[in-house]
Design an enzyme around this catalytic site. Structure first.
Site, PDB file in Angstrom:
ATOM      1  N   ARG A 193       2.684 -10.296   6.434  1.00 24.76           N
ATOM      2  CA  ARG A 193       4.090 -10.079   6.801  1.00 24.76           C
ATOM      3  C   ARG A 193       4.256  -9.347   8.129  1.00 24.76           C
ATOM      4  O   ARG A 193       5.365  -9.260   8.651  1.00 24.76           O
ATOM      5  CB  ARG A 193       4.817  -9.330   5.670  1.00 24.76           C
TER       6      ARG A 193
ATOM      7  N   ARG B 245      21.400  17.529  -0.919  1.00 23.45           N
ATOM      8  CA  ARG B 245      21.382  16.065  -0.928  1.00 23.45           C
ATOM      9  C   ARG B 245      21.886  15.487  -2.231  1.00 23.45           C
ATOM     10  O   ARG B 245      21.480  15.903  -3.293  1.00 23.45           O
ATOM     11  CB  ARG B 245      19.956  15.573  -0.682  1.00 23.45           C
TER      12      ARG B 245
ATOM     13  N   HIS C 296      -4.228 -14.576   9.053  1.00 25.70           N
ATOM     14  CA  HIS C 296      -3.547 -13.290   9.273  1.00 25.70           C
ATOM     15  C   HIS C 296      -4.476 -12.134   9.632  1.00 25.70           C
ATOM     16  O   HIS C 296      -4.093 -10.976   9.490  1.00 25.70           O
ATOM     17  CB  HIS C 296      -2.659 -12.893   8.085  1.00 25.70           C
TER      18      HIS C 296
ATOM     19  N   PRO D 217       0.820  -1.199   0.000  1.00 27.53           N
ATOM     20  CA  PRO D 217       0.000   0.000   0.000  1.00 27.53           C
ATOM     21  C   PRO D 217       0.858   1.256   0.000  1.00 27.53           C
ATOM     22  O   PRO D 217       1.675   1.439   0.883  1.00 27.53           O
ATOM     23  CB  PRO D 217      -0.789  -0.094   1.310  1.00 27.53           C
ATOM     24  N   GLU D 218       0.663   2.070  -0.984  1.00 25.18           N
ATOM     25  CA  GLU D 218       1.255   3.399  -0.991  1.00 25.18           C
ATOM     26  C   GLU D 218       0.115   4.378  -0.724  1.00 25.18           C
ATOM     27  O   GLU D 218      -0.987   3.966  -0.373  1.00 25.18           O
ATOM     28  CB  GLU D 218       1.956   3.663  -2.328  1.00 25.18           C
TER      29      GLU D 218
END
Length: 273
Positions: A110, A152, A91, A2-3
DNA sequence: AAACGACCCTGAAAGC
DNA sequence: TGCTTTCAGGGTCGTT
């Protein structure tokens, strides 16, 4: 999995499920998520007035009169809404029982996700407070990225995936937005012009919005709503992600993949400089 | 301060 | 067919 778009879609489902009802019970079936699920604390949500359900980055926040619940879906998490007596899926770790005889279940094979209760204002919680800006709320996203990137030298793909800079851009949408803006993902973030960052900012917003519209991308994951499997359709719109060896949709070259800082990345150098 | 690798865990898919 | 290996959408932590 999921984003931002997938989390946004999940948040909307949760919002409609909790509307005009209340939580009457909590059932922790497995507390071993990213952080131990503290049942006692989470039970604070029972009979509490839910003030607001919202998303911050990839976190879903359920803010109540006496605190807030912070949910994250990790890599494989999903939230399903079912009738109270329906069978558990493997799960299903955390369950909320609703007054209207429905249940909300957090499923996460997971177990990289989390369910954390906080008594603070959720914005002050350590998981939330250092998060970067919300891309969809920021008008001048490109200018912001340009400014933040000056010092950066990491690859621009990592830069836009850094949730302390900007939230919600994961591995799929990073590759996609860079393709759409014609920027090579390996390019150092400090060596990209303001003009190109403006384009990138626009494309990040566009790709995220389009994915939300279509219900997210959904590769292997899925979520359930009232026993119905919900699938996103954005996968059909992907230009590069997961398409190495396939034709570029712009110029018919073949998409390449390459590991950048440990994550698989997809691009086509001819269209991305 | 910023960047990198290791790590948390299960299961689908690929490889043999 | 069946066993083994590789890889996955995220984020934190410790080390350079």
């Amino acid at each position: 999995m999921p984003e931002l778009p997938e989390v946004e879609v999940t948040k909307k489902a949760l919002e409609s499920a909790l509307k005009k009802t209340s939580i009457t019970g909590v059932n922790i079936r497995n507390k071993k998520l990213r952080w131990p699920v503290e049942e006692k604390k989470i039970r604070n949500i029972i009979h509490s007035d839910i003030k607001k359900i919202y998303r911050r980055g990839k976190y879903i926040l359920i803010s109540c009169e006496n605190g807030a619940l912070i949910l994250h879906l990790g890599m494989s998490g999903s939230i399903g809404i079912f009738d109270k007596n329906s069978k558990y899926h493997k799960h299903d770790h955390v369950e909320f029982i609703l007054k209207n005889k429905k249940v909300v279940r957090l499923n996460d094979p997971r177990r990289f996700g989390c369910a954390v209760w906080t008594n603070e204002r959720p914005e002050e919680h350590k998981l939330i407070k250092s998060l970067g800006i919300e891309p969809l709320d920021e008008k001048a996203l490109g200018e912001y990225l340009f400014t933040m990137s000056r010092s950066r030298k990491a690859a621009v793909k990592n830069f836009i995936m850094n949730s302390n800079i900007v939230v919600g851009v994961g591995n799929i949408y990073a590759s996609e937005s860079l393709f759409r803006s014609g920027i090579n993902p390996i390019r150092s973030s400090s060596r990209i012009s303001k003009q190109r960052y403006r384009k990138l900012g626009e494309e990040i917003k566009r790709v995220l919005s389009e994915a939300i519209e279509m219900g997210g991308t959904t590769l292997r994951d899925f979520t359930y709503y009232n026993e119905v499997r919900q699938i996103g359709y954005f996968k059909q719109k992907l230009f590069v992600y997961g398409r190495s060896g396939e034709e570029c949709k712009k110029c018919s070259g073949l998409i390449k993949d390459r590991i950048i800082a440990g994550r698989n990345s997809f691009f086509w150098p001819k269209c991305q400089t």
